[in-house]
Design an enzyme around this catalytic site. Structure first.
Site, PDB file in Angstrom:
ATOM      1  N   LYS A 142       7.564 137.364  59.021  1.00  0.00           N
ATOM      2  CA  LYS A 142       6.812 138.615  58.816  1.00  0.00           C
ATOM      3  C   LYS A 142       5.842 138.490  57.653  1.00  0.00           C
ATOM      4  CE  LYS A 142       8.068 143.552  58.308  1.00  0.00           C
ATOM      5  NZ  LYS A 142       9.231 144.477  58.470  1.00  0.00           N
ATOM      6  N   GLU A 172      12.781 144.056  66.476  1.00  0.00           N
ATOM      7  CA  GLU A 172      12.914 143.504  65.123  1.00  0.00           C
ATOM      8  C   GLU A 172      14.375 143.555  64.656  1.00  0.00           C
ATOM      9  OE1 GLU A 172      11.067 145.853  62.085  1.00  0.00           O
ATOM     10  OE2 GLU A 172      10.832 144.152  60.717  1.00  0.00           O
ATOM     11  N   CYS A 202       6.428 144.126  62.956  1.00  0.00           N
ATOM     12  CA  CYS A 202       6.522 145.500  62.434  1.00  0.00           C
ATOM     13  C   CYS A 202       5.315 145.942  61.599  1.00  0.00           C
ATOM     14  CB  CYS A 202       7.825 145.664  61.665  1.00  0.00           C
ATOM     15  SG  CYS A 202       8.264 147.407  61.413  1.00  0.00           S
TER      16      CYS A 202
END
Lengths: 409, 409
Positions: free
Chosen positions: A218, A142, A255
């Protein structure tokens, strides 16, 4: 769970970030459990078996071992292979994937261009090693071009953001993707110039011909511990895309989205066979969740999960606080690496080192996904209409939970 | 992860069902990992810490140790305690829960009344031990009054089914619930006389005053391995009820429902603080999933999960096949016990024995649930409307998956 004899090199031994001197939990288990039958049982219960035995090490090509040896510094370079049962009507569909974990290189006080160049240089060594190893789909960590500075709440770190389609990092990776015929997933900080310079946490998917296939933003943004990442970027607006590449259907769960079973489900419903989970998370916050969540997602959704975590401790120039009652400080703990691959049959690879850069290569027979769907029938028995109704009701402000109170109280 | 000095007795050592001679994975780890710092790191990463250390053993009351010693045969009797941080405006809400795992007693060829009576007698010993230990919410294993005969597809096993509200098993447990002021969750095979003698896989929730608070019917029915349980009963029709008892809000996710993250979610949306997962599953099928799924549910939904599995190998009088290419046989493998409790902070207790009856007692401070909700914010960041829309679309036959195909291919 077993050492990989083909490793070109291991992470440099170091007290910093190790597990009481060991590079990984698996190293401790192998070193200490001398009874081979008991070790095998521990491996079976805690790490799962693939086709009747622990996931087997992979013989890495000589060219890749040479590339790794020629790197500026050693990194943990290992490979494993997941098999599937033979089928009568479909040939095996083995795809070699790669996961990269890396520390930042230059200090966070260095000029930004220098910091970025140093990371680019280091990661390109690993990318080229992956290419030489025959990796066909590679995923970086990430926000890989920068320190994970979102704890500071300082806005000048936004300078690292760039266009997903035409930024310098994408331009750097495109020829490498072409050179190696390799799909590259590149999670960066994105700046969307077409929409008012908005910042996003984005994974760019570059095809094996060097073209940008698309991107994913995300979906779930943490407000936890050192991070309220919504200081910088908000929840993604791109749904749950699955990218159909030359080598398989892949998706990216970035994440914090790994804590959300519904997010994993979304990529599964759209047909992903491999979901990459590029992450940046530290020991004190999440380490006992790390061996659980990716595996649960692989089991529940009948796909492979490649869990990637940043490594190292990053020191920032100015102190910040963490809302935890502790004094202001300049780092927020150790990114624990430990990247691994989980399969739909509940098996997994050992983890990369907790304390150093690494490249994990895994051969994944994608036929295993549908085989597990057929075996366990989770989709067939999922009762989606029940949950569609439940969520529709729950999202109304007047939702009344289904509670049955003991009438005798 | 640590032996419990307060155990009254341990499961009888036996090759049958053991892990290469050991009762549990945790026993192997503790026996072999001699370096205390490395053992602690393995415990932290693989089993989680609660309030900064491994879950602590619980001193069990003398009366309960005496009751266990007086039992007809030993069983694995252990306790652990989960703590939460002190709060300023709420006192701690510690509830002592109990989990029972047990083998059948009489052979499956014995008259049904005899088989059931033998199990009743044995389990009542354990229930009374739990009562003497101060347990306030106790859960028995799935279909606890009978062998798990659904592999046979023989319909006469349906004789074991009984009314949830007024059957003999509920009548047996009601005075025990009253005697000990203990909520008892009793998973049985239910026959619904009011609806045409239909069979269900049902958990009956008996309150601490002995009244039946309600029941829940297994939501997801397996068609896997030896079992197509829909030979006997279909998907539950009761939603995701949460039972508000004298000691906390509880729910029951029966067996195969643990593979479905949406099922866990349903109980969470309705406010459960402890979800019991009474199960019956064998080693070859699911053992590497066992340490994963309950913990993932506890983490994702910020509640405690009590995972209970049947123990022992059950031999049936007539052979059956399993659709796995193997010859007809009379048993389908070892139920591996290994019951444990997982907390919302990603910590867990060690498991009960893999090879014997057991009672696991756990003190759970329910304040930990909301503390973890506040810390991680999974509900706040869950984006339920996004998934409500996704599931509504997915349940339409013409759903088009969100696939982005590499245009260069």
């Amino acid at each position: 769970m077993h050492g990989n004899g083909t490793a070109a090199s291991s992470a440099a031994p170091s007290g910093s970030g190790s597990l009481a001197g060991a590079h990984s939990v698996e190293e401790i288990l192998e070193t200490h459990i001398k009874d081979p039958e008991q070790l095998r049982e521990v491996q079976r219960v805690l790490y799962g078996f693939n086709c009747g035995h622990p996931v087997v090490p992979l013989q890495l090509p000589k060219e890749s071992l040479a590339a790794a040896s020629a790197a500026s510094r050693p990194f943990d370079f290992r490979g494993y292979a997941f098999a599937a049962a033979p089928e009568e009507l479909r040939p095996p569909r083995v795809v070699r994937i790669g996961l990269v974990q890396n520390a930042v290189v230059a200090p966070t006080t260095a000029p930004f261009a220098e910091q970025r160049q140093a990371i680019w240089d280091r990661v390109c060594e690993i990318v080229n090693t992956a290419g030489a190893a025959g990796v066909k789909i590679l995923c970086l960590q990430e926000a890989w071009t920068m320190p994970f500075a979102f704890c500071t709440r300082e806005k000048h770190w936004c300078e690292f953001a760039e266009s997903a389609e035409s930024g310098p990092t994408t331009a750097l990776l495109q020829p490498l993707a072409r050179r190696w015929g390799m799909v590259v997933v590149s999670p960066i900080l994105e700046r969307d110039g077409a929409h008012g310079d908005t910042i996003w946490n984005t994974a760019v998917v570059i095809g094996n011909n060097g073209n940008v296939i698309g991107k994913h933003r995300k979906n779930h943004i943490p407000r936890v511990g050192d991070f309220n990442e919504s200081t910088y970027y908000m929840e993604g607006d791109m749904g749950h895309p699955v990218f159909e590449t030359a080598y398989g259907r892949i998706a990216v769960n970035i994440c914090y989205g790994r804590h959300h079973p519904l997010n994993w489900m979304g990529f599964g419903l759209n047909g992903a066979e491999i979901v990459f989970n590029p992450s940046a998370t530290v020991g004190e916050l999440s380490e006992p969740m790390w061996p659980i969540e990716a595996r649960n997602a692989a089991i529940a959704n009948s796909y492979y999960v490649a869990a990637i975590n940043r490594v190292g401790t990053e020191h920032f120039p100015r102190e910040f606080t963490s809302g935890d009652g502790k004094p202001a400080h300049k780092d927020f703990g150790h990114f624990y690496g430990s990247s691994y691959v989980a399969a739909p049959d509940a098996s997994r690879t050992p983890a990369l080192a907790r304390d150093g850069d690494g490249l994990l290569v895994a051969d994944c027979d994608l036929n295993l996904c549908r085989q597990l769907k057929d075996k366990w029938g989770f989709r067939m028995t999922a009762r989606y209409p029940l949950y569609s109704d439940l969520l529709a009701a729950y999202t109304r402000p007047d939702y009344a939970p289904q509670i049955i109170r003991d009438p005798s109280l």
